[in-house]
Write a protein that holds these residues in place. Sequence first.
Motif, PDB file in Angstrom:
ATOM      1  N   LEU A  19       0.843  -1.197   0.000  1.00 41.85           N
ATOM      2  CA  LEU A  19       0.000   0.000   0.000  1.00 41.85           C
ATOM      3  C   LEU A  19       0.877   1.246   0.000  1.00 41.85           C
ATOM      4  CD1 LEU A  19      -2.625  -1.060   2.701  1.00 41.85           C
ATOM      5  CD2 LEU A  19      -3.054  -0.840   0.250  1.00 41.85           C
ATOM      6  N   PRO A  20       0.322   2.378  -0.440  1.00 39.50           N
ATOM      7  CA  PRO A  20       1.085   3.630  -0.437  1.00 39.50           C
ATOM      8  C   PRO A  20       1.228   4.239   0.944  1.00 39.50           C
ATOM      9  CG  PRO A  20      -1.113   4.022  -1.266  1.00 39.50           C
ATOM     10  CD  PRO A  20      -0.982   2.536  -1.112  1.00 39.50           C
ATOM     11  N   GLU A  21       0.378   3.818   1.885  1.00 35.65           N
ATOM     12  CA  GLU A  21       0.413   4.341   3.245  1.00 35.65           C
ATOM     13  C   GLU A  21      -0.406   3.427   4.145  1.00 35.65           C
ATOM     14  OE1 GLU A  21      -1.332   8.185   3.039  1.00 35.65           O
ATOM     15  OE2 GLU A  21      -3.287   7.458   2.382  1.00 35.65           O
ATOM     16  N   LEU A  94      -1.601  -3.554  -3.929  1.00 38.68           N
ATOM     17  CA  LEU A  94      -1.069  -4.588  -4.811  1.00 38.68           C
ATOM     18  C   LEU A  94      -0.953  -5.889  -4.039  1.00 38.68           C
ATOM     19  CD1 LEU A  94       0.340  -5.263  -7.590  1.00 38.68           C
ATOM     20  CD2 LEU A  94       2.491  -4.759  -6.422  1.00 38.68           C
ATOM     21  N   TRP A  95      -1.436  -6.978  -4.634  1.00 41.03           N
ATOM     22  CA  TRP A  95      -1.267  -8.311  -4.078  1.00 41.03           C
ATOM     23  C   TRP A  95       0.014  -8.876  -4.681  1.00 41.03           C
ATOM     24  CZ3 TRP A  95      -4.992 -12.918  -5.547  1.00 41.03           C
ATOM     25  CH2 TRP A  95      -4.527 -14.092  -4.964  1.00 41.03           C
ATOM     26  N   PHE A  96       0.981  -9.160  -3.803  1.00 40.23           N
ATOM     27  CA  PHE A  96       2.302  -9.599  -4.233  1.00 40.23           C
ATOM     28  C   PHE A  96       2.588 -10.961  -3.627  1.00 40.23           C
ATOM     29  CE2 PHE A  96       6.969  -9.687  -3.832  1.00 40.23           C
ATOM     30  CZ  PHE A  96       7.364  -9.270  -5.105  1.00 40.23           C
ATOM     31  N   GLN A  97       3.063 -11.904  -4.465  1.00 37.25           N
ATOM     32  CA  GLN A  97       3.321 -13.249  -3.952  1.00 37.25           C
ATOM     33  C   GLN A  97       4.368 -13.949  -4.812  1.00 37.25           C
ATOM     34  OE1 GLN A  97      -0.159 -15.406  -2.974  1.00 37.25           O
ATOM     35  NE2 GLN A  97       0.942 -17.176  -2.218  1.00 37.25           N
ATOM     36  N   PRO A 205      -8.622   1.881  -8.150  1.00 37.81           N
ATOM     37  CA  PRO A 205      -7.377   1.971  -8.927  1.00 37.81           C
ATOM     38  C   PRO A 205      -6.158   1.938  -8.018  1.00 37.81           C
ATOM     39  CG  PRO A 205      -8.974   3.581  -9.714  1.00 37.81           C
ATOM     40  CD  PRO A 205      -9.542   2.995  -8.448  1.00 37.81           C
ATOM     41  N   ARG A 206      -5.124   1.258  -8.453  1.00 38.00           N
ATOM     42  CA  ARG A 206      -3.908   1.191  -7.670  1.00 38.00           C
ATOM     43  C   ARG A 206      -3.322   2.582  -7.490  1.00 38.00           C
ATOM     44  NH1 ARG A 206      -0.933  -4.182 -10.187  1.00 38.00           N
ATOM     45  NH2 ARG A 206      -2.476  -5.689  -9.444  1.00 38.00           N
ATOM     46  N   GLN A 207      -2.826   2.828  -6.296  1.00 34.31           N
ATOM     47  CA  GLN A 207      -2.362   4.168  -5.950  1.00 34.31           C
ATOM     48  C   GLN A 207      -0.901   4.404  -6.297  1.00 34.31           C
ATOM     49  OE1 GLN A 207      -4.719   6.346  -4.616  1.00 34.31           O
ATOM     50  NE2 GLN A 207      -5.981   4.620  -5.267  1.00 34.31           N
ATOM     51  N   ARG A 208      -0.090   3.357  -6.282  1.00 32.01           N
ATOM     52  CA  ARG A 208       1.336   3.521  -6.535  1.00 32.01           C
ATOM     53  C   ARG A 208       1.838   2.337  -7.355  1.00 32.01           C
ATOM     54  NH1 ARG A 208       3.838   6.975  -2.734  1.00 32.01           N
ATOM     55  NH2 ARG A 208       2.423   8.729  -2.465  1.00 32.01           N
ATOM     56  N   SER A 212       4.107  -0.039 -15.390  1.00 33.37           N
ATOM     57  CA  SER A 212       3.804  -1.348 -15.928  1.00 33.37           C
ATOM     58  C   SER A 212       2.972  -2.193 -14.992  1.00 33.37           C
ATOM     59  CB  SER A 212       5.106  -2.106 -16.254  1.00 33.37           C
ATOM     60  OG  SER A 212       5.866  -2.317 -15.069  1.00 33.37           O
ATOM     61  N   GLU A 213       2.915  -1.798 -13.691  1.00 28.89           N
ATOM     62  CA  GLU A 213       2.122  -2.543 -12.723  1.00 28.89           C
ATOM     63  C   GLU A 213       0.713  -2.015 -12.626  1.00 28.89           C
ATOM     64  OE1 GLU A 213       3.026  -5.154 -11.229  1.00 28.89           O
ATOM     65  OE2 GLU A 213       5.166  -5.195 -11.591  1.00 28.89           O
ATOM     66  N   GLN A 214       0.451  -0.830 -13.168  1.00 32.44           N
ATOM     67  CA  GLN A 214      -0.873  -0.234 -13.039  1.00 32.44           C
ATOM     68  C   GLN A 214      -1.865  -1.006 -13.885  1.00 32.44           C
ATOM     69  OE1 GLN A 214      -1.662   2.206 -11.051  1.00 32.44           O
ATOM     70  NE2 GLN A 214       0.392   2.709 -10.366  1.00 32.44           N
TER      71      GLN A 214
END
Length: 215
Positions: A19-21, A94-97, A205-208, A212-214
């Motif tokens: 997350l951005p914050e 963002l879901w990161f795995q 919408p994704r904040q950060r 290419s990840e947006q």
Amino acid sequence: MHVRKGLAWRVRRGPTLLLPEVPQRLLETVRLFAPEARQQDGVVVAGSALLKGPFEVTPRLARGARLPDGWAVAYVGEGPHGLVAGLARRLGGLWFQDGKAVTYREDEDQTVTVYLPRRPEPERLASLVEDVTHTATPDTDLYSGGLVSLLVRKVHEHHVTCDLHSSDTHRLGRTALAIAREFGGVALDGDGYRITAPEDLKPVPRQRGRASEQQ
């Protein structure tokens, strides 16, 4: 923020929420997944799922976990992945795995499930959905041919599921909520989060993150 030995490996393995914050409504949002969720000592307990953090994404952590650029905060999940996936969709994260970002499911592939206390009367249910054809078996009711399709399945005497699918996300949410209100049920999205409005099915919408990840 918490720092722990081996954190980079754990963040990289995931499931991790970036997350951005630090979100102001984290626990409130998690309670749409598990109403009894509570937070204590840096851990959110949500049924069989846990969410640990927040962890500050320092340059060292970002390098060690191979994170994409631009994220300030990480939470690490344990248990069902729906907790992290749903938070990413609802909080613009963002879901990161396993060292990579996990692609959100496509909107047109969404299914909403309404949990009902009993099998609804076909005529009454069909009145909430436009232009459907009803096909019945002893344990299922299929409503097809309309803009929203439904499959009602009897799980046991006091537990029925109604799975709804549509390419129209707003209509899907609106129909699911109407069925839940009419028959005293609860509507959950594909991640297991309770929906309260049709807009809940559209990801924030994704904040950060890198361009290419947006999505």
